[in-house]
Write a protein that holds these residues in place. Structure first.
Motif, PDB file in Angstrom:
ATOM      1  N   GLU A  89      25.657 -80.956 -89.777  1.00 29.40           N
ATOM      2  CA  GLU A  89      26.765 -81.191 -88.872  1.00 29.40           C
ATOM      3  C   GLU A  89      28.021 -81.546 -89.640  1.00 29.40           C
ATOM      4  O   GLU A  89      29.116 -81.099 -89.314  1.00 29.40           O
ATOM      5  N   ASP A 131      27.698 -75.783 -89.300  1.00 30.58           N
ATOM      6  CA  ASP A 131      26.765 -75.061 -88.449  1.00 30.58           C
ATOM      7  C   ASP A 131      26.339 -75.927 -87.278  1.00 30.58           C
ATOM      8  O   ASP A 131      26.289 -77.144 -87.368  1.00 30.58           O
ATOM      9  N   SER A 132      26.002 -75.260 -86.151  1.00 31.86           N
ATOM     10  CA  SER A 132      25.501 -75.995 -84.991  1.00 31.86           C
ATOM     11  C   SER A 132      24.173 -76.644 -85.325  1.00 31.86           C
ATOM     12  O   SER A 132      23.360 -76.084 -86.065  1.00 31.86           O
ATOM     13  N   GLN A 133      23.949 -77.822 -84.764  1.00 28.89           N
ATOM     14  CA  GLN A 133      22.674 -78.511 -84.934  1.00 28.89           C
ATOM     15  C   GLN A 133      21.651 -77.922 -83.974  1.00 28.89           C
ATOM     16  O   GLN A 133      21.895 -77.816 -82.772  1.00 28.89           O
ATOM     17  N   LYS A 134      20.503 -77.527 -84.500  1.00 28.46           N
ATOM     18  CA  LYS A 134      19.458 -76.922 -83.674  1.00 28.46           C
ATOM     19  C   LYS A 134      18.559 -78.016 -83.120  1.00 28.46           C
ATOM     20  O   LYS A 134      18.024 -78.835 -83.870  1.00 28.46           O
ATOM     21  N   ARG A 138      27.256 -76.534 -76.574  1.00 27.49           N
ATOM     22  CA  ARG A 138      28.053 -75.779 -77.549  1.00 27.49           C
ATOM     23  C   ARG A 138      29.273 -76.579 -77.987  1.00 27.49           C
ATOM     24  O   ARG A 138      29.578 -76.683 -79.187  1.00 27.49           O
ATOM     25  N   GLY A 174      28.664 -79.090 -80.569  1.00 31.32           N
ATOM     26  CA  GLY A 174      28.162 -78.606 -81.843  1.00 31.32           C
ATOM     27  C   GLY A 174      26.656 -78.517 -81.906  1.00 31.32           C
ATOM     28  O   GLY A 174      26.064 -78.628 -82.984  1.00 31.32           O
ATOM     29  N   LEU A 175      26.036 -78.283 -80.743  1.00 32.20           N
ATOM     30  CA  LEU A 175      24.587 -78.228 -80.669  1.00 32.20           C
ATOM     31  C   LEU A 175      24.112 -76.851 -80.223  1.00 32.20           C
ATOM     32  O   LEU A 175      24.720 -76.215 -79.359  1.00 32.20           O
ATOM     33  N   GLU A 176      23.021 -76.415 -80.799  1.00 28.70           N
ATOM     34  CA  GLU A 176      22.332 -75.201 -80.362  1.00 28.70           C
ATOM     35  C   GLU A 176      20.976 -75.640 -79.820  1.00 28.70           C
ATOM     36  O   GLU A 176      20.075 -75.981 -80.589  1.00 28.70           O
ATOM     37  N   THR A 228      23.671 -87.486 -83.813  1.00 26.96           N
ATOM     38  CA  THR A 228      23.302 -86.242 -83.137  1.00 26.96           C
ATOM     39  C   THR A 228      22.549 -86.535 -81.845  1.00 26.96           C
ATOM     40  O   THR A 228      22.749 -85.859 -80.829  1.00 26.96           O
TER      41      THR A 228
END
Length: 346
Positions: A41, A46-49, A75, A78-80, A253
């Motif tokens: 993050e 990149d998005s956090q999975k 989204r 910043g989350l997937e 997160t």
């Protein structure tokens, strides 16, 4: 004990079976199951999975999750987020194994997993509903509008210790004799059909889904809620659970995820029709009339009188686990504040 052993065994099986997949995922993303994901993050952008495991097929308990996905709350944070169906024994095993960060469970059924020397690394982090909406439904006029009315009637049981102890307490509190209740193995998959066919007289349901289903079907019923008989049964069901190891390593997160989920449920409270449409789009197999009717009921249950969605009242949580200890339904006395936290709510 049997239930805990099964859960522990399933965790081991899942951990082994998924190890190869997890290793491949780590090579590609640098993220390892319940490991630390904060670096992604703050570093690459990149998005956090995040994986969320449901407790059952999609229904209005889960609407806030699907709203958060559809409205872009995940989204934007910043989350997937991947929302998946549960394994046979529910979300607990998958979350405990570290292969999912969050899941849906229930305070009563998660108890064996969070107590004793072999406690699994899970805890409830948010209440989906503020109150226990479960109780007993029966055909109207059969005399089961109160617990005592269960005497001489057929009740469909899952043969679970907490279930039977709950039923015994409410029957006796109402002046009835629990020994006179006819317990038959539950094969109920459709409450409306089961009641209409008279194969069973009484069923334990969650009113927000099965109770609403009887209304939509035009079946007249009697119903009593357990919490109306005894406040100790106003426990939390369902709840969002998280993997404790992952939570400790990914506090921000976790807070971000629950913040997005909170927005999803607040949307569902304020926008019943739109929330119902979103759930139906995510799960087109659902009956739209049923979903809308359930969504209207649930809008008043997600937060109820609480100051914020998701809050777990320690007094109510501890009261129920105290009752479990008192009745000898746990392997040992359950310490206060076991199995939950409000730390990740904002």
């Amino acid at each position: 004990m049997r239930q805990k052993l099964l859960v522990v065994l399933l965790v081991a099986v899942l951990t082994g079976a998924l190890a190869g997949c997890a290793a491949n995922k780590e090579e590609k993303t640098g993220q390892g199951g319940a490991g630390n994901q904060e670096s992604g993050e703050n570093g690459s952008g990149d998005s956090q999975k995040i994986t969320v495991v449901l407790d059952w097929t999609p229904n209005t308990n889960h609407t806030g999750l699907y709203v958060a996905e559809a409205e872009g709350y995940f989204r934007d944070a910043g989350l997937e987020v991947e929302i998946v169906q549960p394994p046979e024994d529910g979300a607990v095993a998958l979350v405990a194994s570290g292969k999912a960060q969050f899941g849906i469970s229930f305070q009563d059924s998660m108890m064996p997993a969070v107590t004793g020397e072999d406690a699994l690394p899970i805890e409830a982090v948010a209440a989906v509903l503020q109150h226990n909406t479960s109780g007993i439904v029966s055909r109207k006029g059969d005399g089961i509008d109160t617990p005592k009315g269960l005497e001489g009637k057929k009740y469909a049981t899952w043969d679970l210790d907490i279930e039977k102890a709950t039923l015994k307490q409410v029957v006796e509190k109402d002046g009835g004799d629990f020994n006179k209740v006819e317990l038959i193995p539950s094969t109920v998959t459709d409450e409306v059909s089961a009641l209409k066919s008279k194969s069973v007289d009484a069923i334990w349901i969650f009113y927000g889904w099965a109770g609403i289903a009887t209304e939509v079907a035009g079946l007249e019923t009697d119903y009593f809620a357990f919490r109306d008989i005894d406040p100790v049964f106003d426990y939390y069901t369902p709840v969002i659970i998280g993997n404790q190891n992952w939570l400790k390593e990914n506090k921000e997160t976790a807070k971000t995820f629950l913040g997005a989920v909170k927005k999803g449920y607040e949307f569902a409270i304020d926008n019943v029709d739109e929330a119902a449409d979103i759930l139906c789009q995510a799960a087109p197999e659902l009956d739209k009339e049923m979903v809308l009717a359930s969504q209207e009921y649930m809008a008043g249950q997600y937060q109820a009188e609480a100051d914020q969605w998701g809050y777990i009242d320690p007094e109510r949580w501890n009261a129920f686990y105290g009752w479990i200890s008192e009745k000898g339904l746990s392997e040992e006395e359950i310490p206060e504040d076991t199995g939950f936290t409000n730390e990740y709510l904002e």
